[in-house]
Design a protein around this motif. Structure first.
Motif, short mmCIF file in Angstrom:
data_model
loop_
_atom_site.label_atom_id
_atom_site.label_comp_id
_atom_site.label_asym_id
_atom_site.label_seq_id
_atom_site.Cartn_x
_atom_site.Cartn_y
_atom_site.Cartn_z
N SER A 43 -2.43 -3.34 -5.25
CA SER A 43 -2.40 -2.04 -5.91
C SER A 43 -3.09 -2.06 -7.26
CB SER A 43 -0.95 -1.60 -6.12
OG SER A 43 -0.34 -1.39 -4.87
N GLN A 57 -6.12 0.60 -3.77
CA GLN A 57 -5.99 -0.83 -3.56
C GLN A 57 -7.33 -1.49 -3.87
OE1 GLN A 57 -4.04 -0.35 0.42
NE2 GLN A 57 -2.81 -2.04 -0.37
N GLY A 115 0.78 -1.24 0.00
CA GLY A 115 0.00 0.00 0.00
C GLY A 115 0.81 1.29 0.00
#
Length: 64
Positions: free
Chosen positions: A32, A26, A14
């Motif tokens: 991601s 996310q 993250g």
């Protein structure tokens, strides 16, 4: 600028979303992904920093 996320390499740390939240987010599994329409980075100065912050180097940024 083109941004690519290697989904096989991403571990969901993250850091990209924390560093450049206008470009990265996310998904439901914590991995991601680019915010829709932001695959070019739209000149965000933090995109390259987000790529550097990735602990597994899953993000690459290339000039168009």
């Amino acid at each position: 600028m083109r941004i690519r996320i290697d989904k096989d390499r991403c571990v969901g740390a993250g850091m990209c979303a924390l560093t450049a939240p206008s470009v990265f987010t996310q998904d439901d599994d914590g991995f991601s992904e680019l915010i829709e329409g932001r695959d070019d980075g739209a000149g965000d100065p933090l995109v390259r920093e987000a790529a550097r912050a990735c602990p597994v180097r899953a993000i690459t940024v290339a000039d168009a």
